[in-house]
Design a protein around this motif. Structure first.
Motif, PDB file in Angstrom:
ATOM      1  N   ARG A   2     -43.171  56.887  56.109  1.00 43.07           N
ATOM      2  CA  ARG A   2     -44.180  55.888  55.851  1.00 43.07           C
ATOM      3  C   ARG A   2     -45.500  56.726  56.279  1.00 43.07           C
ATOM      4  NH1 ARG A   2     -42.124  49.960  57.878  1.00 43.07           N
ATOM      5  NH2 ARG A   2     -40.577  49.695  56.101  1.00 43.07           N
ATOM      6  N   TRP A   5     -43.703  56.524  51.748  1.00 41.67           N
ATOM      7  CA  TRP A   5     -42.613  55.987  51.240  1.00 41.67           C
ATOM      8  C   TRP A   5     -41.734  56.876  50.434  1.00 41.67           C
ATOM      9  CZ3 TRP A   5     -40.899  51.196  52.476  1.00 41.67           C
ATOM     10  CH2 TRP A   5     -41.795  50.313  53.230  1.00 41.67           C
ATOM     11  N   ASP A  48     -49.357  49.606  51.811  1.00 39.79           N
ATOM     12  CA  ASP A  48     -49.405  51.331  52.260  1.00 39.79           C
ATOM     13  C   ASP A  48     -49.830  51.879  51.041  1.00 39.79           C
ATOM     14  OD1 ASP A  48     -48.568  50.717  54.737  1.00 39.79           O
ATOM     15  OD2 ASP A  48     -46.739  51.263  54.584  1.00 39.79           O
TER      16      ASP A  48
END
Length: 109
Positions: A2, A5, A48
């Motif tokens: 992260r 991903w 994200d």
């Protein structure tokens, strides 16, 4: 990894095929829980990935396929219907239509 991903092992977009296999095995008795878990991961990943690259942002359809589409229960004989038949598991089978009595027109044409 992260916030990108990506898989720590193969660097493919997570969940990669090996991760999907492990998750499917881990949640084999509770596919709903797998879907809920992957929904939460989709939510976090979307935040994200949009923050990292807002233009162009990740496609919602692509993220759905990546995180959730594969969690659907595979077709079985009990819940499968013929492709394109318009039926879904649990649908009632319609009763056959009776021909109108001789000399009468059907009520709906």
């Amino acid at each position: 990894m992260r916030p990108l991903w990506r898989c720590r092992t193969c660097a493919a977009p997570w969940p990669c095929q090996p991760a999907r296999l492990l998750l499917t095995r881990e949640y084999r008795r509770d596919r709903v829980a797998l879907s809920i878990y992957m929904s939460s991961q989709l939510f976090e990943a979307t935040a994200d990935l949009v923050r990292l690259n807002p233009h162009p942002a990740p496609s919602p359809a692509e993220l759905f396929d990546r995180f959730l589409a594969w969690t659907a229960r595979p077709a079985t004989r009990e819940n499968a219907s013929a492709p394109g038949d318009g039926c879904r598991p649990g649908d009632l089978t319609p009763e056959p239509h009776a021909d109108p009595p001789a000399g009468r027109l059907p009520e709906t044409i």
